[in-house]
Design a protein around this motif. Structure first.
Motif, PDB file in Angstrom:
ATOM      1  N   MET A   1      48.797 -51.435  44.787  1.00  0.00           N
ATOM      2  CA  MET A   1      49.296 -53.203  45.102  1.00  0.00           C
ATOM      3  C   MET A   1      49.016 -53.156  46.785  1.00  0.00           C
ATOM      4  O   MET A   1      49.506 -52.712  47.277  1.00  0.00           O
ATOM      5  CB  MET A   1      49.762 -53.681  45.004  1.00  0.00           C
ATOM      6  N   GLN A   2      48.195 -53.852  47.268  1.00  0.00           N
ATOM      7  CA  GLN A   2      48.821 -54.201  48.939  1.00  0.00           C
ATOM      8  C   GLN A   2      50.272 -54.992  49.463  1.00  0.00           C
ATOM      9  O   GLN A   2      50.418 -55.893  48.283  1.00  0.00           O
ATOM     10  CB  GLN A   2      47.710 -55.610  49.347  1.00  0.00           C
ATOM     11  N   ARG A   3      50.092 -54.688  50.107  1.00  0.00           N
ATOM     12  CA  ARG A   3      51.570 -54.830  51.146  1.00  0.00           C
ATOM     13  C   ARG A   3      51.126 -55.431  52.056  1.00  0.00           C
ATOM     14  O   ARG A   3      50.566 -54.567  52.799  1.00  0.00           O
ATOM     15  CB  ARG A   3      52.721 -54.251  50.687  1.00  0.00           C
ATOM     16  N   PRO A   4      52.244 -56.598  52.315  1.00  0.00           N
ATOM     17  CA  PRO A   4      52.258 -57.069  54.171  1.00  0.00           C
ATOM     18  C   PRO A   4      52.876 -55.871  55.000  1.00  0.00           C
ATOM     19  O   PRO A   4      53.751 -55.000  54.364  1.00  0.00           O
ATOM     20  CB  PRO A   4      52.921 -58.578  53.639  1.00  0.00           C
ATOM     21  N   LEU A   6      54.616 -55.424  58.389  1.00  0.00           N
ATOM     22  CA  LEU A   6      55.442 -55.666  59.628  1.00  0.00           C
ATOM     23  C   LEU A   6      55.150 -56.505  60.806  1.00  0.00           C
ATOM     24  O   LEU A   6      55.950 -57.943  61.332  1.00  0.00           O
ATOM     25  CB  LEU A   6      56.210 -55.069  60.069  1.00  0.00           C
ATOM     26  N   ASP A   7      53.807 -56.419  60.861  1.00  0.00           N
ATOM     27  CA  ASP A   7      53.680 -57.483  61.625  1.00  0.00           C
ATOM     28  C   ASP A   7      52.918 -57.864  61.048  1.00  0.00           C
ATOM     29  O   ASP A   7      52.765 -59.533  61.462  1.00  0.00           O
ATOM     30  CB  ASP A   7      51.787 -56.282  62.548  1.00  0.00           C
ATOM     31  N   ASP A   8      52.583 -58.499  59.696  1.00  0.00           N
ATOM     32  CA  ASP A   8      52.168 -59.854  59.371  1.00  0.00           C
ATOM     33  C   ASP A   8      53.357 -60.750  59.067  1.00  0.00           C
ATOM     34  O   ASP A   8      53.376 -61.958  58.974  1.00  0.00           O
ATOM     35  CB  ASP A   8      52.119 -59.355  57.326  1.00  0.00           C
ATOM     36  N   PHE A   9      54.251 -60.061  59.253  1.00  0.00           N
ATOM     37  CA  PHE A   9      55.975 -60.806  59.290  1.00  0.00           C
ATOM     38  C   PHE A   9      55.966 -61.602  60.646  1.00  0.00           C
ATOM     39  O   PHE A   9      57.672 -62.206  60.344  1.00  0.00           O
ATOM     40  CB  PHE A   9      56.931 -60.107  58.630  1.00  0.00           C
ATOM     41  N   THR A  10      54.971 -61.853  61.507  1.00  0.00           N
ATOM     42  CA  THR A  10      55.712 -62.263  62.664  1.00  0.00           C
ATOM     43  C   THR A  10      54.814 -63.479  62.522  1.00  0.00           C
ATOM     44  O   THR A  10      54.467 -64.457  63.420  1.00  0.00           O
ATOM     45  CB  THR A  10      54.877 -61.244  63.712  1.00  0.00           C
ATOM     46  N   GLU A  11      53.893 -63.412  61.546  1.00  0.00           N
ATOM     47  CA  GLU A  11      53.002 -65.087  61.254  1.00  0.00           C
ATOM     48  C   GLU A  11      54.009 -65.976  60.673  1.00  0.00           C
ATOM     49  O   GLU A  11      54.903 -66.072  60.120  1.00  0.00           O
ATOM     50  CB  GLU A  11      51.952 -64.624  59.720  1.00  0.00           C
ATOM     51  N   VAL A  12      54.239 -67.411  60.454  1.00  0.00           N
ATOM     52  CA  VAL A  12      54.491 -68.387  60.753  1.00  0.00           C
ATOM     53  C   VAL A  12      55.454 -68.352  59.142  1.00  0.00           C
ATOM     54  O   VAL A  12      55.639 -69.118  59.059  1.00  0.00           O
ATOM     55  CB  VAL A  12      54.193 -69.808  61.726  1.00  0.00           C
ATOM     56  N   VAL A 116      56.872 -62.026  50.974  1.00  0.00           N
ATOM     57  CA  VAL A 116      55.925 -61.230  51.344  1.00  0.00           C
ATOM     58  C   VAL A 116      55.179 -61.049  49.545  1.00  0.00           C
ATOM     59  O   VAL A 116      54.441 -59.568  49.259  1.00  0.00           O
ATOM     60  CB  VAL A 116      57.193 -59.715  49.753  1.00  0.00           C
ATOM     61  N   ALA A 117      53.804 -61.891  49.503  1.00  0.00           N
ATOM     62  CA  ALA A 117      52.982 -62.073  48.500  1.00  0.00           C
ATOM     63  C   ALA A 117      51.703 -60.905  49.516  1.00  0.00           C
ATOM     64  O   ALA A 117      51.466 -61.368  50.600  1.00  0.00           O
ATOM     65  CB  ALA A 117      52.456 -63.556  49.131  1.00  0.00           C
ATOM     66  N   PRO A 118      51.027 -60.502  48.567  1.00  0.00           N
ATOM     67  CA  PRO A 118      50.373 -59.466  48.977  1.00  0.00           C
ATOM     68  C   PRO A 118      48.626 -59.795  50.192  1.00  0.00           C
ATOM     69  O   PRO A 118      48.189 -59.284  50.594  1.00  0.00           O
ATOM     70  CB  PRO A 118      49.782 -58.615  47.396  1.00  0.00           C
ATOM     71  N   THR A 119      48.461 -61.103  49.784  1.00  0.00           N
ATOM     72  CA  THR A 119      47.513 -61.343  49.705  1.00  0.00           C
ATOM     73  C   THR A 119      47.827 -62.776  50.191  1.00  0.00           C
ATOM     74  O   THR A 119      48.251 -63.563  49.615  1.00  0.00           O
ATOM     75  CB  THR A 119      45.956 -61.716  48.787  1.00  0.00           C
ATOM     76  N   ALA A 120      46.358 -63.472  51.518  1.00  0.00           N
ATOM     77  CA  ALA A 120      46.712 -64.816  51.780  1.00  0.00           C
ATOM     78  C   ALA A 120      46.472 -65.786  51.148  1.00  0.00           C
ATOM     79  O   ALA A 120      47.361 -67.094  51.151  1.00  0.00           O
ATOM     80  CB  ALA A 120      46.137 -64.538  52.494  1.00  0.00           C
ATOM     81  N   THR A 121      45.761 -65.474  49.545  1.00  0.00           N
ATOM     82  CA  THR A 121      45.619 -66.443  49.182  1.00  0.00           C
ATOM     83  C   THR A 121      46.657 -67.011  47.892  1.00  0.00           C
ATOM     84  O   THR A 121      46.962 -67.546  47.815  1.00  0.00           O
ATOM     85  CB  THR A 121      44.485 -66.439  47.635  1.00  0.00           C
ATOM     86  N   LEU A 123      49.722 -66.261  48.799  1.00  0.00           N
ATOM     87  CA  LEU A 123      50.732 -66.725  50.499  1.00  0.00           C
ATOM     88  C   LEU A 123      50.834 -67.924  50.163  1.00  0.00           C
ATOM     89  O   LEU A 123      51.745 -68.752  50.350  1.00  0.00           O
ATOM     90  CB  LEU A 123      50.342 -66.219  51.571  1.00  0.00           C
ATOM     91  N   LYS A 124      49.407 -68.604  50.203  1.00  0.00           N
ATOM     92  CA  LYS A 124      49.238 -70.401  50.592  1.00  0.00           C
ATOM     93  C   LYS A 124      49.699 -70.797  49.038  1.00  0.00           C
ATOM     94  O   LYS A 124      50.309 -71.634  49.044  1.00  0.00           O
ATOM     95  CB  LYS A 124      47.462 -70.445  51.154  1.00  0.00           C
ATOM     96  N   ARG A 125      49.362 -70.322  48.058  1.00  0.00           N
ATOM     97  CA  ARG A 125      49.504 -70.959  46.187  1.00  0.00           C
ATOM     98  C   ARG A 125      51.433 -70.954  46.412  1.00  0.00           C
ATOM     99  O   ARG A 125      52.034 -71.679  45.826  1.00  0.00           O
ATOM    100  CB  ARG A 125      49.035 -69.743  45.994  1.00  0.00           C
ATOM    101  N   GLY A 126      51.575 -69.784  46.619  1.00  0.00           N
ATOM    102  CA  GLY A 126      52.808 -69.913  46.687  1.00  0.00           C
ATOM    103  C   GLY A 126      54.149 -70.874  47.559  1.00  0.00           C
ATOM    104  O   GLY A 126      55.174 -70.982  47.425  1.00  0.00           O
ATOM    105  N   LEU A 127      53.678 -70.806  49.064  1.00  0.00           N
ATOM    106  CA  LEU A 127      54.410 -71.441  49.759  1.00  0.00           C
ATOM    107  C   LEU A 127      53.725 -73.449  49.664  1.00  0.00           C
ATOM    108  O   LEU A 127      55.010 -73.995  49.300  1.00  0.00           O
ATOM    109  CB  LEU A 127      53.464 -71.890  51.563  1.00  0.00           C
ATOM    110  N   THR A 128      52.728 -73.692  48.409  1.00  0.00           N
ATOM    111  CA  THR A 128      53.237 -75.087  48.236  1.00  0.00           C
ATOM    112  C   THR A 128      53.950 -74.866  46.532  1.00  0.00           C
ATOM    113  O   THR A 128      54.755 -76.079  47.047  1.00  0.00           O
ATOM    114  CB  THR A 128      51.183 -75.227  47.267  1.00  0.00           C
ATOM    115  N   TYR A 129      53.738 -74.493  46.074  1.00  0.00           N
ATOM    116  CA  TYR A 129      54.488 -73.822  44.665  1.00  0.00           C
ATOM    117  C   TYR A 129      55.997 -73.841  45.131  1.00  0.00           C
ATOM    118  O   TYR A 129      57.586 -75.085  44.759  1.00  0.00           O
ATOM    119  CB  TYR A 129      54.555 -72.446  43.806  1.00  0.00           C
ATOM    120  N   GLN A 130      56.685 -73.233  46.549  1.00  0.00           N
ATOM    121  CA  GLN A 130      58.215 -72.905  47.013  1.00  0.00           C
ATOM    122  C   GLN A 130      58.353 -74.524  47.937  1.00  0.00           C
ATOM    123  O   GLN A 130      59.315 -74.837  47.371  1.00  0.00           O
ATOM    124  CB  GLN A 130      58.228 -71.879  47.937  1.00  0.00           C
ATOM    125  N   LEU A 131      57.739 -75.198  48.363  1.00  0.00           N
ATOM    126  CA  LEU A 131      57.963 -76.216  48.744  1.00  0.00           C
ATOM    127  C   LEU A 131      57.627 -77.331  48.313  1.00  0.00           C
ATOM    128  O   LEU A 131      59.569 -78.300  47.778  1.00  0.00           O
ATOM    129  CB  LEU A 131      57.368 -76.308  49.913  1.00  0.00           C
TER     130      LEU A 131
END
Length: 314
Positions: A1-4, A6-12, A116-121, A123-131
């Motif tokens: 499974m793809q994992r983010p 450390l550089d990915d966690f510098t993203e907003v 820590v979502a593995p993919t950008a897709t 991550l975007k879905r999770g941010l929506t549900y999270q908010l």
């Protein structure tokens, strides 16, 4: 499974949910609600009471319990957890107060899970549900607290020493009076920390489609605020006097400067302006306006070409 990485966690969109998770948990260590009470029984002091997200009351809760006893208003009974104050027999039961920390820990874990979502897709879905989920959880909590406040203020002890007190509803934020007691309700530090965490989730959701770094966020925010100001009425309009002043400053360097026209050769040769320059031979090339030879002719000075006035010789 793809994992983010450390550089990915510098993203907003990944860093802010992690920061929100920390704020949610840290908020449990601070009061969520603060009440200031002015009573004639305590003329020289203002009573302060602080309530937490779990069954705990800090401050002058003993003095507050005495005042509330006169009108038959009691602190709630959390049922499942033993609080740090005595529970009266007529107190209303609020079992969900014992579950308050669970709500904060839940939204905190969800924030970490989304970050820590593995993919950008995902991550975007999770941010929506999270908010949406976090806003819903806290909206339900606030509505439940307000209902419990209404319930406590409308189930006063009928055997209280002071009779005839009408039912009331203490607000989450605001001023209210009961008998000769004036109270002010305000949010505590823990509530503000939770609000800040929700705001971070909202910003992460806004930038869910772009990999904006934390270092670029201040510039993005400043540009966005500037764009908003331009859209406001009069935000991009310039006063006419300002336009005229700006234009005059661009054309003229100042009132003391006089424009001159001169031609200078590549080797510092002849110039022929009106300021008195000379050639390399030291000969002045200045001409006053009246020194130039006149080529004007009066109308009668021109030679006549009329045949009648022409003389011939035989």
């Amino acid at each position: 499974m793809q994992r983010p990485t450390l550089d990915d966690f510098t993203e907003v969109r990944r860093a802010l949910p992690m920061a929100a998770a920390v704020l949610f948990v840290a908020a449990l260590a601070f009061p969520m609600w603060r009440i200031s009470v002015h009573a004639v029984q305590y003329p020289s002091t203002v009573l302060q009471v602080e309530l937490y997200a779990y069954p705990r009351i800090a401050g002058d809760y003993t003095e507050m319990a005495r005042l509330n006893h006169y009108i038959g208003f009691y602190f709630p009974d959390p049922v499942f957890v033993e609080p740090n104050y005595p529970v009266q027999d007529g107190a209303i039961e609020v079992p969900e107060w014992s579950l308050g920390p669970a709500a904060f820990v839940l939204v905190s874990l969800l924030s970490v899970f989304v970050a820590v979502a593995p993919t950008a897709t995902k991550l975007k879905r999770g941010l929506t549900y999270q908010l949406v989920g976090t806003v819903t959880v806290f909206a339900v909590l606030l509505a439940d607290i307000q209902y419990r406040l209404y319930q406590a203020g409308h189930t006063l002890d009928p055997d209280a020493p002071v009779m005839g007190v009408d039912g009331f509803t203490p607000p989450l934020w605001g001023r209210y009076e009961v008998a000769n007691i004036t109270s002010y309700s305000r949010f505590g530090l823990g509530a503000y920390m939770a609000m800040a965490a929700v705001a971070l989730l909202a910003v992460a959701f806004y930038y869910r489609d772009t990999a904006v770094g934390l270092g670029d966020l201040p510039v993005r925010v400043r540009d966005r605020l500037a764009a908003i100001r331009e859209r406001l009425p009069g935000g991009s309009d310039q006063m006419p006097d300002e336009v005229a002043r700006d234009g005059s400053e661009e054309v003229s360097g100042g009132p003391d400067e006089v424009p001159t026209d001169s031609g200078v050769t590549g080797d510092g040769g002849v110039t022929s302006d009106v300021t008195g320059d000379t050639t390399d031979d030291g000969v002045s090339t200045d001409h006053a306006p009246n020194d130039r030879p006149s080529t004007d002719h009066a109308p009668n000075d021109r030679p006549s070409t009329d045949p009648a006035e022409t003389t011939t010789t035989d």
